[in-house]
Design an enzyme around this catalytic site. Structure first.
Site, mmCIF file in Angstrom:
data_model
loop_
_atom_site.group_PDB
_atom_site.id
_atom_site.type_symbol
_atom_site.label_atom_id
_atom_site.label_comp_id
_atom_site.label_asym_id
_atom_site.label_seq_id
_atom_site.Cartn_x
_atom_site.Cartn_y
_atom_site.Cartn_z
ATOM 1 N N ASP A 116 -10.477 -0.901 -8.686
ATOM 2 C CA ASP A 116 -11.275 -1.230 -7.595
ATOM 3 C C ASP A 116 -11.996 -0.222 -7.059
ATOM 4 O O ASP A 116 -13.405 -0.491 -7.514
ATOM 5 C CB ASP A 116 -10.173 -1.497 -6.087
ATOM 6 C CG ASP A 116 -10.771 -2.147 -4.966
ATOM 7 O OD1 ASP A 116 -12.034 -2.606 -5.147
ATOM 8 O OD2 ASP A 116 -10.105 -2.054 -4.155
ATOM 9 N N LYS A 163 -16.024 -8.201 -5.278
ATOM 10 C CA LYS A 163 -16.400 -8.037 -3.675
ATOM 11 C C LYS A 163 -17.815 -8.313 -3.090
ATOM 12 O O LYS A 163 -18.475 -7.565 -3.837
ATOM 13 C CB LYS A 163 -15.686 -6.553 -3.133
ATOM 14 C CG LYS A 163 -14.041 -6.518 -3.305
ATOM 15 C CD LYS A 163 -13.557 -5.236 -2.688
ATOM 16 C CE LYS A 163 -12.279 -4.870 -2.866
ATOM 17 N NZ LYS A 163 -11.975 -3.663 -1.969
ATOM 18 N N GLU A 207 -7.862 -11.514 -1.420
ATOM 19 C CA GLU A 207 -7.081 -10.990 -0.433
ATOM 20 C C GLU A 207 -7.957 -10.998 1.136
ATOM 21 O O GLU A 207 -7.898 -9.943 1.764
ATOM 22 C CB GLU A 207 -6.891 -9.646 -0.547
ATOM 23 C CG GLU A 207 -8.183 -8.736 -1.143
ATOM 24 C CD GLU A 207 -7.877 -7.314 -1.143
ATOM 25 O OE1 GLU A 207 -6.724 -6.848 -1.298
ATOM 26 O OE2 GLU A 207 -9.054 -6.566 -1.338
ATOM 27 N N LYS A 259 0.752 -1.154 -0.134
ATOM 28 C CA LYS A 259 0.019 0.092 0.039
ATOM 29 C C LYS A 259 1.031 1.250 -0.172
ATOM 30 O O LYS A 259 1.667 1.588 0.958
ATOM 31 C CB LYS A 259 -0.896 -0.002 1.278
ATOM 32 C CG LYS A 259 -1.817 -1.131 1.178
ATOM 33 C CD LYS A 259 -2.973 -0.699 0.726
ATOM 34 C CE LYS A 259 -4.153 -1.614 0.925
ATOM 35 N NZ LYS A 259 -5.622 -1.090 0.367
HETATM 36 MN MN MN Z 1 -7.880 -1.681 -3.401
#
Ligand code: MN
Length: 399
Positions: free
Chosen positions: A275, A299, A353, A192
């Protein structure tokens, strides 16, 4: 020749009952939402900030027959930075709008329930997803099957799971990765970056990758910018990440800038993953027509629930867009919802993830999510496959 006698089992019996009767007994008669605040084991760093806790909404749905299902509504950190929703809005939207819209309706009429929630409240994907998961859990428990079976059955018992390197410190991230490799927990890492000088951040990412690749060649690397850079910065610096050996780049520019995502995807050879830019199945269709993403992060939460995330996965599959199984830092309950969905997707080349349970300081289910040999195991129980521990929920419930 007589045809073989059809097998009747619990599923067909219950389904036949549900369809034939639509009985009053199957009507939803309660929907409850409580906020829990769980500490994280360590601080989680990303381009939009740092947080030390994860807040979640635990949603219980019940029918007149006494059947009960439990789901989880969550956003990253439980706050509103990622997509606008947070645990407080999830709770109020459920209490004030979604619960009254579905109470009295047949719990087996899933599309009707989703439509009723849409009429009561626009958007609010995370809130609807939490209710959707509780409904799925209830139905799976009544039918005594894991939810993956309702989506075609599981094609895998476990899947590769990445680890987020999110300490913001080079040495600490490398040490973190060394431990994950030694313990055979993760060999796919996501760094990140984005908070601070872009050139400094790009160098930090590359140094982290080089240090970890020196320990193990057998690793995959993702970098998640969480919308931190503009297009010129991305165009200038992303090629250096590509040349350094990163495998995938996640959401470098702001969510609205889909045209820039398309141009970056076009000019770079490594996959660019959308995303924040892509939420539900309508967005995936749009991305497919514009070729604005190389990979779709499917997701449960942002997709609006298991059912709609499954639809989004199908749209991506039809368009030839590979999938990656994302998360919103869920506990083992929300993680199980993701695992049930991912268990039934025919192709999930980028793994997932689902590491929420590894980051939370306490879990909310009776059995922890199992991580082994670089993979996360898909639970076998009915419904979402896990059971909520009421004492743990009570312990962390917001007063
Ligand atoms: Mn992301």
């Amino acid at each position: 020749m007589t045809s073989p006698k059809p097998e009747t089992n619990a599923v067909t019996r219950h389904l036949a009952q549900a369809v034939a009767s639509c009985s009053r007994e199957d009507a939803i008669d309660r929907v409850e939402a409580v906020i829990v605040d769980v500490p994280l084991r360590r601080q989680h760093f990303h381009a939009s900030g740092t947080h030390a806790g994860q807040s979640l909404v635990i949603i219980t749905v019940g029918t007149r027959s006494g059947a009960v299902g439990v789901g989880e509504g969550s956003t990253p950190a439980g706050t509103a930075f990622w997509g606008g929703e947070c645990v407080e809005t999830i709770k109020v939207i459920i209490d004030q709008y979604l619960a009254p819209a579905i109470i009295g309706l047949n719990v087996f009429a899933h599309e009707t329930l989703l439509a009723a929630m849409d009429r009561a409240a626009a958007a609010n994907h995370f809130a609807k997803a939490g209710v959707d998961c509780a409904i799925h859990d209830l139905v799976g428990r009544v039918l005594n099957v894991p939810i993956g079976l309702l989506y075609g059955g599981r094609v895998r018992d476990s899947l590769p799971v990445l680890w987020a390197l999110a300490t913001s410190e080079l040495d600490a991230d490398v040490e973190d990765a060394r431990r994950m490799l030694d313990e055979r927990r993760h060999r796919f890492f996501k760094i990140k970056i984005g908070k601070g000088d872009p050139r400094v951040e790009a160098r930090r990412a590359i140094k982290t990758l080089e240090a970890i690749r020196a320990m193990s060649e057998d690793t995959l690397f993702s970098v998640d910018l969480n919308q931190a850079w503009d297009e010129p910065t991305s165009a200038r610096l992303l090629p250096s990440l590509q040349d350094a050996g990163f495998d995938i780049i996640e959401q470098p520019v702001e969510a609205w800038n889909v045209a820039a995502m398309a141009r970056l995807a076009d000019r770079l050879d490594i996959p660019i993953l959308s995303d924040e830019s892509l939420w539900d199945y309508h967005d995936v269709f749009d991305a497919a027509t514009r070729r604005s993403t190389d990979v779709y992060a499917v997701k449960v939460a942002k997709g609006g629930g298991i059912r709609r995330a499954y639809k989004a996965a199908n749209v991506a599959e039809a368009a030839g867009i590979p999938l990656y199984g994302g998360m919103a830092l869920e506990s083992s309950l929300g993680t199980a919802a993701g695992l049930q969905l991912f268990s039934a997707l025919s192709d999930l080349p980028w793994g997932c993830e689902l590491i929420g349970p590894r980051l939370l300081g306490d879990d909310l289910t009776t059995e922890p999510t199992v991580y082994r040999d670089f993979e996360v195991m898909i639970p076998h129980g009915p419904g979402l496959g896990v059971t909520v521990d009421p004492d743990k929920v009570a312990r962390w419930t917001r007063k």
